[in-house]
Design an enzyme around this catalytic site. Structure first.
Site, PDB file in Angstrom:
ATOM      1  CE1 TYR A   1      -3.345  -2.766   5.516  1.00 40.01           C
ATOM      2  CE2 TYR A   1      -3.380  -0.408   5.044  1.00 40.01           C
ATOM      3  CZ  TYR A   1      -3.339  -1.718   4.605  1.00 40.01           C
ATOM      4  OH  TYR A   1      -3.287  -1.990   3.257  1.00 40.01           O
TER       5      TYR A   1
ATOM      6  CB  THR B   1      -0.901  -0.013   1.254  1.00 42.70           C
ATOM      7  OG1 THR B   1      -1.510   1.270   1.405  1.00 42.70           O
ATOM      8  CG2 THR B   1      -0.115  -0.300   2.529  1.00 42.70           C
ATOM      9  CG  ASP B   2      -1.204   4.924  -1.043  1.00 38.73           C
ATOM     10  OD1 ASP B   2      -1.761   4.274  -0.133  1.00 38.73           O
ATOM     11  OD2 ASP B   2      -1.807   5.775  -1.731  1.00 38.73           O
ATOM     12  CD  GLU B   3      -3.607   3.320   4.109  1.00 37.31           C
ATOM     13  OE1 GLU B   3      -3.569   3.346   5.342  1.00 37.31           O
ATOM     14  OE2 GLU B   3      -4.647   3.059   3.466  1.00 37.31           O
TER      15      GLU B   3
ATOM     16  CE  LYS C   1       0.122  -4.702   2.868  1.00 32.88           C
ATOM     17  NZ  LYS C   1      -0.256  -6.045   2.319  1.00 32.88           N
TER      18      LYS C   1
HETATM   19  P1  NAD Z   1      -9.519  -7.610   1.919  1.00 30.36           P
HETATM   20  O1  NAD Z   1      -9.545  -7.336   3.378  1.00 30.36           O
HETATM   21  O2  NAD Z   1     -10.737  -7.355   1.109  1.00 30.36           O
HETATM   22  O3  NAD Z   1      -9.117  -9.130   1.659  1.00 30.36           O
HETATM   23  C1  NAD Z   1      -8.105  -9.773   2.389  1.00 30.36           C
HETATM   24  C2  NAD Z   1      -8.253 -11.266   2.153  1.00 30.36           C
HETATM   25  O4  NAD Z   1      -7.185 -11.925   2.858  1.00 30.36           O
HETATM   26  C3  NAD Z   1      -9.556 -11.851   2.694  1.00 30.36           C
HETATM   27  O5  NAD Z   1     -10.119 -12.716   1.727  1.00 30.36           O
HETATM   28  C4  NAD Z   1      -9.143 -12.603   3.935  1.00 30.36           C
HETATM   29  O6  NAD Z   1      -9.971 -13.725   4.211  1.00 30.36           O
HETATM   30  C5  NAD Z   1      -7.738 -13.027   3.567  1.00 30.36           C
HETATM   31  N1  NAD Z   1      -6.900 -13.263   4.754  1.00 30.36           N
HETATM   32  C6  NAD Z   1      -6.764 -12.461   5.843  1.00 30.36           C
HETATM   33  N2  NAD Z   1      -5.925 -13.032   6.722  1.00 30.36           N
HETATM   34  C7  NAD Z   1      -5.508 -14.200   6.177  1.00 30.36           C
HETATM   35  C8  NAD Z   1      -4.614 -15.219   6.596  1.00 30.36           C
HETATM   36  N3  NAD Z   1      -3.983 -15.153   7.776  1.00 30.36           N
HETATM   37  N4  NAD Z   1      -4.388 -16.266   5.782  1.00 30.36           N
HETATM   38  C9  NAD Z   1      -5.029 -16.354   4.574  1.00 30.36           C
HETATM   39  N5  NAD Z   1      -5.897 -15.420   4.141  1.00 30.36           N
HETATM   40  C10 NAD Z   1      -6.126 -14.352   4.930  1.00 30.36           C
HETATM   41  O7  NAD Z   1      -8.276  -6.781   1.368  1.00 30.36           O
HETATM   42  P2  NAD Z   1      -8.073  -6.072  -0.048  1.00 30.36           P
HETATM   43  O8  NAD Z   1      -8.653  -4.714   0.011  1.00 30.36           O
HETATM   44  O9  NAD Z   1      -8.490  -7.013  -1.117  1.00 30.36           O
HETATM   45  O10 NAD Z   1      -6.496  -5.918  -0.046  1.00 30.36           O
HETATM   46  C11 NAD Z   1      -5.655  -6.903  -0.640  1.00 30.36           C
HETATM   47  C12 NAD Z   1      -4.203  -6.493  -0.468  1.00 30.36           C
HETATM   48  O11 NAD Z   1      -4.017  -5.211  -1.084  1.00 30.36           O
HETATM   49  C13 NAD Z   1      -3.786  -6.317   0.994  1.00 30.36           C
HETATM   50  O12 NAD Z   1      -2.496  -6.809   1.138  1.00 30.36           O
HETATM   51  C14 NAD Z   1      -3.830  -4.817   1.211  1.00 30.36           C
HETATM   52  O13 NAD Z   1      -2.886  -4.427   2.193  1.00 30.36           O
HETATM   53  C15 NAD Z   1      -3.443  -4.301  -0.160  1.00 30.36           C
HETATM   54  N6  NAD Z   1      -3.973  -2.971  -0.485  1.00 30.36           N
HETATM   55  C16 NAD Z   1      -5.310  -2.726  -0.476  1.00 30.36           C
HETATM   56  C17 NAD Z   1      -5.772  -1.470  -0.832  1.00 30.36           C
HETATM   57  C18 NAD Z   1      -7.245  -1.150  -0.886  1.00 30.36           C
HETATM   58  O14 NAD Z   1      -7.606  -0.009  -1.205  1.00 30.36           O
HETATM   59  N7  NAD Z   1      -8.140  -2.084  -0.634  1.00 30.36           N
HETATM   60  C19 NAD Z   1      -4.887  -0.447  -1.163  1.00 30.36           C
HETATM   61  C20 NAD Z   1      -3.524  -0.729  -1.132  1.00 30.36           C
HETATM   62  C21 NAD Z   1      -3.079  -2.004  -0.816  1.00 30.36           C
HETATM   63  P1  TYD Z   2     -10.824   3.774   3.862  1.00 32.36           P
HETATM   64  O1  TYD Z   2     -11.725   3.258   2.776  1.00 32.36           O
HETATM   65  O2  TYD Z   2     -10.960   3.198   5.216  1.00 32.36           O
HETATM   66  O3  TYD Z   2      -9.331   3.635   3.317  1.00 32.36           O
HETATM   67  P2  TYD Z   2      -7.931   4.184   3.970  1.00 32.36           P
HETATM   68  O4  TYD Z   2      -8.154   4.596   5.364  1.00 32.36           O
HETATM   69  O5  TYD Z   2      -7.091   2.970   3.864  1.00 32.36           O
HETATM   70  O6  TYD Z   2      -7.498   5.305   3.082  1.00 32.36           O
HETATM   71  O7  TYD Z   2     -11.036   5.347   3.989  1.00 32.36           O
HETATM   72  C1  TYD Z   2     -10.812   6.217   2.910  1.00 32.36           C
HETATM   73  C2  TYD Z   2     -10.921   7.638   3.443  1.00 32.36           C
HETATM   74  O8  TYD Z   2     -12.266   7.861   3.859  1.00 32.36           O
HETATM   75  C3  TYD Z   2     -10.053   7.904   4.662  1.00 32.36           C
HETATM   76  O9  TYD Z   2      -9.578   9.246   4.611  1.00 32.36           O
HETATM   77  C4  TYD Z   2     -11.014   7.747   5.832  1.00 32.36           C
HETATM   78  C5  TYD Z   2     -12.338   8.223   5.247  1.00 32.36           C
HETATM   79  N1  TYD Z   2     -13.561   7.591   5.800  1.00 32.36           N
HETATM   80  C6  TYD Z   2     -14.616   8.389   6.247  1.00 32.36           C
HETATM   81  O10 TYD Z   2     -14.552   9.638   6.203  1.00 32.36           O
HETATM   82  N2  TYD Z   2     -15.729   7.761   6.739  1.00 32.36           N
HETATM   83  C7  TYD Z   2     -15.824   6.422   6.809  1.00 32.36           C
HETATM   84  O11 TYD Z   2     -16.868   5.904   7.307  1.00 32.36           O
HETATM   85  C8  TYD Z   2     -14.741   5.608   6.327  1.00 32.36           C
HETATM   86  C9  TYD Z   2     -14.811   4.105   6.389  1.00 32.36           C
HETATM   87  C10 TYD Z   2     -13.631   6.248   5.828  1.00 32.36           C
END
Ligand code: NAD
Ligand code: TYD
Length: 354
Positions: free
Chosen positions: A160, A134-136, A164
Site C-alpha cells: 500500500y 499518507t504518512d506511511e 502511494k
Molecule cells: P477508502 O478506501 O475509504 O475510499 C477509497 C474510495 O476510492 C472508494 O470510494 C473507492 O470506491 C474509490 N476507488 C477505489 N479505486 C478506484 C478507482 N480505480 N477508480 C475510482 N474510484 C476508486 O479510502 P479513504 O480512507 O477514504 O482514503 C482516501 C485517500 O486518503 C486515499 O488516497 C488514501 O491513501 C489516503 N489516506 C487515507 C488515510 C486513512 O486513515 N484513511 C490516511 C492517509 C491517507
Molecule cells: P489501520 O486502521 O489498518 O491503519 P494503518 O495500518 O494504515 O495504520 O490500523 C491502525 C493500527 O491498528 C495499525 O497499527 C494496525 C492495528 N490494527 C490492529 O491491531 N488490529 C486490527 O484488527 C486492525 C485492522 C489494525
C-alpha cells in the site's frame, strides 16, 4: 471574493472523500462538485446521503484508470480543481493482493495526471491538482525518533505505502516537468463517520457492538497519530485555497496513541454509551492476535509547515473525536450492518483466522 470552483473529487464515495464532499458542499454551496468513484467494496453511495439532490452536484460511477472518461469529465464539466482521494487504502488487503494497489494508486493517478495535463491549459488561474496521500510513505519510526517532516526520505514498507509513494513521485514530477499546479498532502491515520469496517477504529466499535473479539495485532504497542476526519477536511480546504503549487504539506492530529490504549479507550466509551452491549465490560473481548507482516511500529507527523505557512492546526482531541465516532457507529447500525457482507467475511477470515 473567491472564485467559484468546479471540483472533480475522485474517491468521493469513500471514507475521507465523502466527508470532504459533505464539508465542501456545506461551506461552498455555490461550487460545482462532481464525484467520480468506481464503487469498489470501499465505496458507498449511501455516504453521499443528502448531496445527490443538489443542483450543483453530480455522481459518476467510473474508474480513474479510464482515460477517455476522465478526459470527457474534465472538459464537459469545466473542472478547475481535482481533489484526488481514490485509492486502494487498506494495508492488510495490500498484503493479500497488491496488484489492485499498483493499478489504482499508480496507474490510476498517472491517468488522472495525463488527463489534467492536457486539460489544464483551459483552466482559470485557480486550477489545482490536490493529491491526497499518507504518512506511511515515510516508513516506520522508533519510539524516540523525531516526527515525519516534508523532507523525511521516503521508505515505504507495505505494498500500500509503496504504491502511494509511487503516485506521490509521479505527482511531484508532473509539477517539476510540466509545471502543473499540483500539491501533495501526506496525512496521518484518519477516523470518524463513514469509515469502512475493516479499519482499526470502526472494526473495534462494530465488533464490540456485536460481541465479537477485538483483535489487537502483535503486542499492541504500535503507535499511530490520529487525525479527526473533519480536521483533515479543513486542512485540505486551506491547502486548495492557499497552498503553493509544487509543495507538500504534512497533516497530523497531534494525537499519538498506542493501539492497545486506543482500544481500551473505545471499550470505556462503549461501556458508557452502549446500553445493550452483548459483552460487558467490553475489554473482555480484547484478544492479542498474530502480528501484521512488516507492521510499521510508529507514525508521527510534524505539522509545523502547514501551521506556519497556512495557519492550520487540528482542533479535535482524540478524546473528543473518539467519543463522537463511537456515538456515530452506535447510532448508524443501518449504515454498517449491510457492509458486513459475504465478501467482508471472506476477507476477515483470511486476515484473522489462519
Ligand atoms: P477508502 O478506501 O475509504 O475510499 C477509497 C474510495 O476510492 C472508494 O470510494 C473507492 O470506491 C474509490 N476507488 C477505489 N479505486 C478506484 C478507482 N480505480 N477508480 C475510482 N474510484 C476508486 O479510502 P479513504 O480512507 O477514504 O482514503 C482516501 C485517500 O486518503 C486515499 O488516497 C488514501 O491513501 C489516503 N489516506 C487515507 C488515510 C486513512 O486513515 N484513511 C490516511 C492517509 C491517507
Ligand atoms: P489501520 O486502521 O489498518 O491503519 P494503518 O495500518 O494504515 O495504520 O490500523 C491502525 C493500527 O491498528 C495499525 O497499527 C494496525 C492495528 N490494527 C490492529 O491491531 N488490529 C486490527 O484488527 C486492525 C485492522 C489494525
Amino acid at each position: 471574493m473567491r472564485e467559484s470552483r468546479r471540483l472533480l473529487v475522485t474517491g468521493g464515495a469513500g471514507f475521507i472523500g465523502s466527508n470532504f464532499v459533505h464539508y465542501w458542499c456545506q461551506r461552498y454551496p455555490d461550487n460545482w462538485v462532481v464525484v467520480l468513484d468506481a464503487l469498489t467494496y470501499a465505496g458507498n453511495r449511501r455516504n453521499l446521503v443528502g448531496l445527490e439532490e443538489r443542483e450543483n452536484f453530480r455522481f459518476v460511477q467510473g474508474d480513474i484508470c479510464d482515460r477517455a472518461l476522465i478526459d470527457s469529465l474534465l472538459q464537459s464539466e469545466h473542472i478547475d480543481t481535482v481533489a484526488h482521494f481514490a485509492a486502494e487504502s487498506h494495508v492488510d488487503r495490500s498484503i493479500l493482493g497488491p496488484e489492485a494497489f499498483v493499478q489504482t494508486n499508480i496507474v490510476g493517478t498517472f491517468a488522472l495526471l495525463e488527463a489534467f495535463r492536457q486539460h489544464y491549459e483551459t483552466c482559470n488561474s485557480s486550477g489545482v491538482f490536490l493529491h491526497v496521500s499518507t504518512d506511511e510513505v515515510y516508513g516506520s519510526l522508533a519510539p524516540n525518533d523525531p516526527a515525519f517532516t516534508e523532507t523525511t526520505p521516503y521508505a515505504p514498507n507495505s505494498p500500500y505505502s509503496a504504491s502511494k509513494a509511487g503516485s506521490d513521485h509521479l505527482v511531484r514530477a508532473y509539477h517539476h516537468t510540466y509545471k502543473l499546479p499540483t500539491i501533495i498532502t501526506n496525512c496521518s491515520n484518519n477516523y470518524g463517520s463513514y469509515q469502512f469496517p475493516e479499519k482499526l477504529i470502526p472494526l473495534m466499535c462494530i465488533n464490540a457492538l456485536i460481541g465479537k473479539q477485538l483483535p489487537v495485532y502483535g503486542d499492541g504497542q504500535n503507535v499511530r497519530d490520529w487525525l479527526y476526519v473533519g480536521d483533515h477536511c479543513s486542512a485540505l480546504d486551506v491547502v486548495i485555497h492557499n497552498g503553493a503549487p509544487g509543495e507538500t504539506y504534512n497533516i497530523g492530529g497531534n494525537n499519538e496513541v498506542k493501539n492497545i490504549d486506543l482500544v481500551q479507550m473505545i471499550c470505556q466509551l462503549m461501556d458508557e454509551l452502549a446500553p445493550d452491549l452483548p459483552v460487558r465490560p467490553c475489554e473482555k473481548l480484547i484478544t492479542f492476535v498474530k502480528d501484521r507482516p512488516g507492521h510499521d511500529r510508529r507514525y508521527a507527523i510534524d505539522a509545523t509547515k502547514i501551521k506556519t505557512e497556512l495557519g492550520w492546526t487540528p482542533s479535535v482531541t482524540i478524546a473528543e473525536g473518539l467519543r463522537k465516532t463511537v456515538a456515530w457507529y452506535l447510532t448508524h447500525r443501518d449504515w454498517w450492518e449491510p457492509l458486513l457482507s459475504e465478501e467482508y467475511q471472506t476477507y476477515y477470515r483470511q486476515v484473522y483466522v489462519s
